[in-house]
Design an enzyme around this catalytic site. Sequence first.
Site, PDB file in Angstrom:
ATOM      1  N   HIS A  98      36.629  41.622  33.993  1.00  0.00           N
ATOM      2  CA  HIS A  98      35.970  40.459  33.909  1.00  0.00           C
ATOM      3  C   HIS A  98      34.721  40.455  34.832  1.00  0.00           C
ATOM      4  O   HIS A  98      34.871  39.627  35.650  1.00  0.00           O
ATOM      5  CB  HIS A  98      36.989  39.376  34.663  1.00  0.00           C
ATOM      6  CG  HIS A  98      38.562  39.412  34.149  1.00  0.00           C
ATOM      7  ND1 HIS A  98      39.801  39.465  34.790  1.00  0.00           N
ATOM      8  CD2 HIS A  98      39.032  39.753  32.749  1.00  0.00           C
ATOM      9  CE1 HIS A  98      40.719  39.501  33.976  1.00  0.00           C
ATOM     10  NE2 HIS A  98      40.440  39.627  32.853  1.00  0.00           N
ATOM     11  N   HIS A 127      36.294  34.652  29.242  1.00  0.00           N
ATOM     12  CA  HIS A 127      37.183  35.635  30.100  1.00  0.00           C
ATOM     13  C   HIS A 127      36.592  37.086  30.536  1.00  0.00           C
ATOM     14  O   HIS A 127      36.750  37.440  31.794  1.00  0.00           O
ATOM     15  CB  HIS A 127      38.306  36.123  28.546  1.00  0.00           C
ATOM     16  CG  HIS A 127      39.197  36.703  29.237  1.00  0.00           C
ATOM     17  ND1 HIS A 127      40.439  36.920  28.505  1.00  0.00           N
ATOM     18  CD2 HIS A 127      39.664  37.648  30.153  1.00  0.00           C
ATOM     19  CE1 HIS A 127      41.281  37.824  29.060  1.00  0.00           C
ATOM     20  NE2 HIS A 127      40.681  38.442  29.948  1.00  0.00           N
ATOM     21  N   GLU A 182      48.291  41.912  29.889  1.00  0.00           N
ATOM     22  CA  GLU A 182      47.050  42.094  28.744  1.00  0.00           C
ATOM     23  C   GLU A 182      47.140  43.634  28.246  1.00  0.00           C
ATOM     24  O   GLU A 182      46.168  43.878  27.412  1.00  0.00           O
ATOM     25  CB  GLU A 182      45.719  41.864  29.286  1.00  0.00           C
ATOM     26  CG  GLU A 182      45.794  40.312  29.444  1.00  0.00           C
ATOM     27  CD  GLU A 182      44.396  39.803  29.481  1.00  0.00           C
ATOM     28  OE1 GLU A 182      43.865  39.184  28.641  1.00  0.00           O
ATOM     29  OE2 GLU A 182      43.560  40.147  30.632  1.00  0.00           O
ATOM     30  N   HIS A 196      39.046  47.217  29.809  1.00  0.00           N
ATOM     31  CA  HIS A 196      39.030  45.589  29.746  1.00  0.00           C
ATOM     32  C   HIS A 196      38.713  45.140  31.366  1.00  0.00           C
ATOM     33  O   HIS A 196      39.305  45.424  32.293  1.00  0.00           O
ATOM     34  CB  HIS A 196      40.575  45.021  29.408  1.00  0.00           C
ATOM     35  CG  HIS A 196      40.543  43.596  29.842  1.00  0.00           C
ATOM     36  ND1 HIS A 196      39.677  42.574  29.125  1.00  0.00           N
ATOM     37  CD2 HIS A 196      41.462  42.871  30.569  1.00  0.00           C
ATOM     38  CE1 HIS A 196      40.018  41.540  29.453  1.00  0.00           C
ATOM     39  NE2 HIS A 196      40.847  41.512  30.346  1.00  0.00           N
TER      40      HIS A 196
HETATM   41 MN    MN Z   1      41.635  39.915  31.310  1.00  0.00          MN
END
Ligand code: MN
Length: 237
Positions: free
Chosen positions: A98, A166, A77, A96
């Site tokens: 989760h 996500h 990603e 980034h």
């Molecule tokens: Mn992710």
Amino acid sequence: MSTDAATLSNIVVANHILANEEVVDAFGHISFRHPDDPEKYLLSRARAPELIEADDIVTYRLDGEAINAGDRRPYSERMIHGAIYEQRPDVNVVIHNHSYEVIPFASTGTPLRPVTHTCAPIGSNIPVWDMRDKFGENNHLVVTMEQGRDLAAALGEGTIALMKRHGCVVTGATVEETVMKAIYLQVNAKLQLQAMQIGEPDYLTDIEIQECTAMQQAPISLDRAWEAWCRRAAKNT
Ligand code: MN
């Protein structure tokens, strides 16, 4: 192009803090725009953040091509990072994650707003990007620049965007400021959910968000928090 030891050390420490504060688990990542070349960024090879060492840090072009990866496998990603740097010259750090506390808001689309003064830096308007709108049903991973750019467009001029079903992206000018936002995003998510269970949250107003953000991001608060996060992470790694 070499990267100095202090920059690498900062990246390693930021990874350990995010892991220790449980903003990331085995997944999630933080990148830095390259200090000597705004067209590149620094990001670890694909590895759990708590395990990352200086030798794991790879330099990428904004399009996601690795400059010096060797046999180090990149995060799938990574396009999230380059696409945001490409669109936002003011952003130098991208996270980034989760975060489990944030996911309920990324699932329902219920707006996440500051419920307490320390959480003000998350801002008043956090958009939710839904990959399904443009890319249909898939594995939810942002693996192409087209997908990354669509997420960056949803982020717009803001600093945080949730990613439906996500996680989220958190951006900023400095590592301290960005890590603070990522930590307090999940604190706010937890508190807002608790408040919603017993009543209607009385959110900070836009003026209060501005005032409290200025206070939280001033050295008197930010340096104090950073020192504590560093110490706590060092004890546990
Ligand atoms: Mn992710």
